[in-house]
Design a protein around this motif. Structure first.
Motif, short mmCIF file in Angstrom:
data_model
loop_
_atom_site.label_atom_id
_atom_site.label_comp_id
_atom_site.label_asym_id
_atom_site.label_seq_id
_atom_site.Cartn_x
_atom_site.Cartn_y
_atom_site.Cartn_z
N THR A 42 0.86 -1.18 0.00
CA THR A 42 0.00 0.00 0.00
C THR A 42 0.90 1.23 0.00
O THR A 42 1.75 1.39 0.88
CB THR A 42 -0.94 0.01 1.22
N VAL A 43 0.71 2.06 -1.01
CA VAL A 43 1.49 3.29 -1.12
C VAL A 43 0.76 4.38 -0.35
O VAL A 43 -0.44 4.56 -0.52
CB VAL A 43 1.65 3.70 -2.60
N VAL A 59 5.91 3.09 1.45
CA VAL A 59 5.30 1.90 0.85
C VAL A 59 5.23 0.82 1.92
O VAL A 59 6.26 0.32 2.38
CB VAL A 59 6.10 1.41 -0.37
N ILE A 60 3.99 0.48 2.33
CA ILE A 60 3.79 -0.54 3.37
C ILE A 60 3.71 -1.90 2.70
O ILE A 60 2.92 -2.10 1.78
CB ILE A 60 2.49 -0.28 4.15
N GLY A 366 -1.94 -9.36 16.83
CA GLY A 366 -1.14 -8.57 15.89
C GLY A 366 -1.76 -8.41 14.52
O GLY A 366 -1.08 -8.06 13.57
N VAL A 367 -3.09 -8.66 14.40
CA VAL A 367 -3.75 -8.38 13.13
C VAL A 367 -3.70 -6.88 12.89
O VAL A 367 -3.89 -6.09 13.80
CB VAL A 367 -5.21 -8.88 13.17
N ARG A 368 -3.40 -6.49 11.63
CA ARG A 368 -3.39 -5.06 11.34
C ARG A 368 -4.35 -4.75 10.20
O ARG A 368 -4.68 -5.62 9.38
CB ARG A 368 -1.99 -4.55 11.04
N THR A 369 -4.77 -3.53 10.18
CA THR A 369 -5.73 -3.09 9.18
C THR A 369 -5.14 -3.21 7.78
O THR A 369 -3.99 -2.85 7.55
CB THR A 369 -6.13 -1.63 9.47
N TRP A 370 -5.93 -3.76 6.87
CA TRP A 370 -5.50 -3.88 5.47
C TRP A 370 -6.65 -3.42 4.60
O TRP A 370 -7.78 -3.84 4.83
CB TRP A 370 -5.10 -5.33 5.18
N LEU A 371 -6.40 -2.54 3.66
CA LEU A 371 -7.43 -1.97 2.79
C LEU A 371 -8.50 -1.28 3.63
O LEU A 371 -9.68 -1.31 3.29
CB LEU A 371 -8.06 -3.07 1.92
N GLY A 372 -8.06 -0.68 4.73
CA GLY A 372 -8.97 0.09 5.56
C GLY A 372 -9.86 -0.73 6.47
O GLY A 372 -10.69 -0.17 7.17
#
Ligand SMILES: [Cu+2]
Length: 439
Positions: A42-43, A59-60, A366-372
């Motif tokens: 994700t930029v 850039v993640i 440790g789940v992190r947000t992806w695509l909001g």
């Protein structure tokens, strides 16, 4: 005494005024998911508060990439000025600073491997509103005059004290009026914003859906060979490329490619290579029929779903594609956590068509947000005619939960996706949906 106070007030206002006019609020970050050089990234372009000034770009990475370098190039569309740099994709990226000289339309070019994406965006800087100046100015004048009034009153000159108090009251009144009515006055457009549409254009009508075509290059990919999935977008009335896709859920388009049997699953984010053209590179290890579903949204139009199918030929080969989004069933990785197979829990256990079903899945820490979003659930009908997508919108925790109403009885293929610290986990499962009981 009064003269000194008044002079001080004028001086402070005169000094404060230019500073206030340059006070700007930070804009919003631009976030665009991209599948580039086989990696899901994700930029992020950080909102900026001043122009000319540095634009911060990071850039993640959502899967292990040991220092994937991404070439960056920011170009002002208005004057063609170009600045270049490099970003290293990482789970917690360093931000590269590129100096921009003006607001308005820009293009961000990303290059990695031998792939290139061009993302149009606007550099916006909030203008300070006249209302804020009146509020703070009015309150400031009132404060100065009140102090002056008190001092004057203390030196036994009640007439002048009254006049100063009246001035203070006027200042407070102006500030209060502005506070009350400011919300009804439209804020000025930010510096660099697109020109407002002509007043005769009714925005209520919206824009028509895009004419979209999806195809593979070559038309029949070979098993194990890399191929390109292209999405071409055309305006039906003009025949020209459509280039006004909004970034919804942090991507210009979300593309899900599945084999007919569901063992192959990719959720990817094509690169915009030119106006109206999106591309993503893929490879599939087994021959057979594949389905592609693309979700996209045109500005001032609405979300739309585009479907296509294609055939992969040749004898089966081990897919050359690396990455953690592996074919389900091929490696146990996606559906296995710490040695135990994770299966979503359905309520009711056998879903009924047309009625809500809740789907729960335990997730590691440790789940992190992806695509909001915290979690994504993608659902395909067995024959591919139905495609659905729902989200877990809560904060990351020990599970993701979805509610979904399957449209009709039958067998569905489903995939839950979420991102951990270093990868995207895909959990495939199937669901058999029954008809509501006849009464
Ligand atoms: Cu997506």
């Amino acid at each position: 005494m009064i003269r000194v106070l008044c002079l001080a007030a004028v001086l402070v206002l005169a000094l404060a005024a230019p500073a206030a006019a340059h006070t700007v609020t930070a804009g919003t970050d631009l976030r665009i998911a991209q599948t580039i050089a086989g990696a899901e990234v994700t930029v992020v372009v950080k909102g900026t508060t001043r122009v000319p000034g540095p634009l911060r770009i990071g850039v993640i990475a959502y899967q292990p990439v040991s220092g994937l370098p991404i070439g960056l190039e920011v170009r002002s569309v208005e004057d063609g000025r170009t600045v270049t740099g490099t970003a290293q994709a990482a789970a917690n990226p360093q931000y590269t600073q590129l100096q921009v000289e003006r607001t308005g339309p820009h293009e961000l070019k990303l290059s990695a491997g031998n792939e290139t994406a061009v993302i149009p965006f606007r550099v916006l800087v909030e203008r300070d509103s006249a209302g804020a100046f009146l509020i703070y100015g009015g309150l400031f004048v009132a404060a100065v005059l009140l102090v002056g009034g008190l001092l004057t009153g203390a030196t036994a000159r009640p007439g002048r004290a009254m006049a100063l108090a009246a001035g203070a009251a006027a200042g407070v009144t102006v500030a209060a009026m502005v506070i009350v009515f400011e919300s009804q006055v439209p804020a000025p457009p930010p510096d660099g914003a697109a020109p407002a549409p002509a007043p005769t254009t009714s925005t209520a009508e919206g824009r028509p859906y895009v004419q979209a075509r999806m195809e593979t290059v070559p038309a029949q990919p070979e098993a194990g060979e890399e191929f390109t999935l292209r999405v071409d977008l055309v305006d039906g009335s003009t025949g020209r490329p459509v280039d006004d896709l909004t970034a919804h859920h942090e991507a210009l388009a979300h593309v899900v490619v599945t084999s007919e049997d569901g063992r192959y699953f990719r959720h990817v984010h094509p690169l915009r290579t030119a106006p109206g053209h999106l591309e993503v590179r893929l490879s599939a290890g087994r021959p057979g029929r594949y389905l592609a579903h693309a979700e996209l949204e045109r500005e001032n139009s609405g979300g739309q779903l585009v479907a296509a199918d294609f055939t992969v030929g040749g004898p089966a080969k081990a897919s050359a594609e690396s990455g953690t989004v592996t074919e389900s069933g091929k490696t146990g990785a996606p559906a296995t956590q710490a040695g135990t197979t994770v299966t979503p829990r359905l309520q009711p256990a056998v879903p009924i068509a047309g009625r809500p079903t809740t789907i729960d899945l335990d997730t590691p820490a440790g789940v992190r947000t992806w695509l909001g979003m915290t979690g994504h659930l993608l659902i395909r009908g067995q024959d591919g005619r139905f495609f659905g997508h729902v989200h877990e919108m809560g904060a990351p925790g020990s599970r993701v939960r979805f509610t979904f109403s399957f449209p009709e009885p039958g067998r569905y293929l489903a995939w839950v996706q979420y991102a951990t610290a270093d990868r995207i986990v895909t959990v495939p499962f199937t669901v058999n949906v029954t008809a509501p009981e006849a009464k």
